[in-house]
Design an enzyme around this catalytic site. Structure first.
Site, PDB file in Angstrom:
ATOM      1  N   SER A  35      -9.110   2.535   2.928  1.00  0.00           N
ATOM      2  CA  SER A  35      -8.244   3.133   2.167  1.00  0.00           C
ATOM      3  C   SER A  35      -7.413   2.047   1.258  1.00  0.00           C
ATOM      4  CB  SER A  35      -7.313   4.082   2.865  1.00  0.00           C
ATOM      5  OG  SER A  35      -6.651   3.203   3.990  1.00  0.00           O
ATOM      6  N   SER A  48     -10.123   0.230   7.024  1.00  0.00           N
ATOM      7  CA  SER A  48      -9.544   0.263   5.525  1.00  0.00           C
ATOM      8  C   SER A  48      -9.067  -0.910   4.900  1.00  0.00           C
ATOM      9  CB  SER A  48      -8.217   1.209   6.012  1.00  0.00           C
ATOM     10  OG  SER A  48      -8.556   2.573   6.222  1.00  0.00           O
ATOM     11  N   LYS A  78       0.634  -1.114  -0.213  1.00  0.00           N
ATOM     12  CA  LYS A  78      -0.068  -0.032   0.051  1.00  0.00           C
ATOM     13  C   LYS A  78       0.963   1.129   0.138  1.00  0.00           C
ATOM     14  CE  LYS A  78      -3.947   1.891   2.776  1.00  0.00           C
ATOM     15  NZ  LYS A  78      -4.971   1.559   3.877  1.00  0.00           N
TER      16      LYS A  78
END
Length: 474
Positions: free
Chosen positions: A156, A180, A81
């Site tokens: 996210s 997330s 990520k």
């Protein structure tokens, strides 16, 4: 060697088996991924930063070792990520402030994955600083949901979820504060787990005990998820909260055949509205545990303080980590980030102390709840994937939310209670959009959680619905 399409559709466990028998090499897999990314990623924007040269150098070094010495992942490619440092690779955090930043050193979680045979080939897209459960930013733009390209992938860890769903990753790294990992897993029809605090060692930042956010695994099915959790787990002296590797592997736990005796289902945890269709789909999925002889009841722990508590602790976290950026780069921050930081800077010591006390009480009540129930099941997200043009969910089932994170209460309440939780694909809306079921257990109960998730996954029969080619809006 199997064809590209066969390899793209294979499970991560099957890919690792092929690596361990020499049927494929890490370099073969990188070639397959590079071709698949060229084919589909332009439609979804999941992996905006690629580092295949670095990946091939790492793979060649790994291949100098005997196959049995290459680690648990044996050369499996993994995207990281874009909130996490990978040495020599661009890390934007989704922010124009850092659009050209190159990491000088990898985070502990990346070092650990590489030491266990992972090969990093890409960074997955994320909203600015991970703020907001919709993956868009001013550096790379929006990540689109492959089930319907007009819809959000959530966030996210949206880029990671979409990479898995479209076959540009077999496994993926993510992080989770207020869902997330779990929200994008739900929206994209894959599995994502928020592990217990300390299960995955990472480089501390701001404070040693900053633990609202944890790192965790994402995959297409429960066994693959367990494999990656095994590869991510382990203690490290630089992360004093990190936990040792358990005696029994998480993959063995997932395959154990163990089933819960009694589970609870709650459509709303008593704290949030839920879209009626989502509630119906998740309730039906939870009730199917009864087919395995499991007692299913409707119940939930008392989490009534979750909204106030999370609002304060999240704002405090933003103030600790981003106040300097507000002072020097305010014009480059998105409105939601500014709001979070300013909320944090206005907090009093009394408010922070009250929120910490609330978290202690909610955790204690939740631990007590799990003396009666093995698992708690809820919707992973209170709505189906929403239009990509909406920055967040402003209203659900007739209730308007006070801010841009309140719609995430069903997941952030579990964060506050310090529980491991995952999102499991459990069905589809009438329009064909995925819905995820949040499965929760007591702190440090990942083995029981994975076994229960695998049991329900088998009953539901949805394993293998991904990867898919991106689909335009109907």
């Amino acid at each position: 060697m199997a064809s590209d399409q066969e390899l793209v559709r294979a499970t991560a466990c099957a890919i690792v088996d092929k690596l361990n028998t020499g049927e494929v090499t890490p370099l073969d897999l990188l070639d397959v991924l590079e071709r698949r990314i060229a084919e589909v990623d332009g439609k979804v924007n999941a992996l905006p930063t690629l580092c295949f040269d670095r990946a091939r150098d790492h793979a060649k070094t790994l291949m100098k070792k005997p196959i049995g010495d290459r680690g648990l992942l044996a050369g499996m490619p993994i995207p990281i990520k874009d909130l996490v440092n990978v040495e020599g690779v661009r890390m934007t955090q989704g922010s124009p402030i850092f659009k050209d930043a190159i990491s000088e050193r990898s985070d502990l979680v990346v070092e650990h994955l590489e030491n266990t045979g992972g090969v990093v080939y890409a960074k997955s897209n994320t909203p600015e600083f991970g703020a907001g459960a919709n993956t868009f930013n001013e550096v790379f733009g929006a990540t689109l949901n492959p089930w319907d390209l007009s819809r959000s992938a959530a966030g996210s860890s949206g880029g990671a979820a979409v990479a898995l769903a479209t076959g540009t990753a077999w496994l993926a790294h993510g992080t989770d504060m207020g869902g997330s990992l779990r929200n994008p897993a739900s929206f994209c029809g894959i599995v994502g787990m928020r592990p217990s605090i300390g299960r995955v060692a990472h480089t501390p930042s701001a404070t040693i005990d900053r633990n609202l956010t944890v790192h965790g695994p994402m995959a297409r099915n429960v066994e693959d998820l367990a494999l990656l959790l095994d590869a991510m787990s382990g203690e490290h002296p630089a992360d004093p909260l990190s936990l040792p590797v358990p005696q029994i592997s998480f993959l063995s736990a997932a395959r154990s055949g163990n089933k819960p005796k009694r589970i609870a289902y709650s459509p709303d945890l008593g704290i949030t509205p839920v879209d009626p269709e989502v509630a119906a789909i998740t309730r039906k999925a939870a009730s199917r545990f009864a087919e395995a002889g499991v007692i299913v009841e409707e119940a939930h722990p008392d989490l009534r303080e979750a909204h106030e508590c999370f609002h304060v602790l999240r704002a405090f976290d933003f103030a600790m980590t981003k106040a300097a950026l507000l002072r020097t780069k305010r014009d480059l921050l998105k409105p939601e980030v500014i709001w979070n930081i300013e909320e944090g800077l206005r907090l009093t010591v009394e408010q922070i102390a009250r929120a910490e006390a609330q978290r202690v009480e909610m955790t204690a009540r939740t631990v007590e709840f799990f003396k009666t129930y093995d698992l708690l099941l809820t919707p992973a997200t209170i709505v189906a994937p929403f239009p990509i043009g909406n920055r967040y969910v402003a209203e659900c089932a007739g209730k308007k939310f006070d801010n841009y994170v309140e719609w995430l209460a069903i997941v952030y309440a579990i964060t506050l209670a310090c529980c491991p939780a995952l999102s499991l694909p459990c069905g589809f809306t009438a329009s064909g959009l995925p819905v995820g079921l949040q499965m929760v257990t007591a702190p440090r109960g990942e083995a029981q959680l994975l076994a229960g998730a695998k049991a329900l996954e088998d009953i539901l029969g949805l394993r293998g619905t991904t990867p898919i080619d991106p689909r335009p809006a109907p």
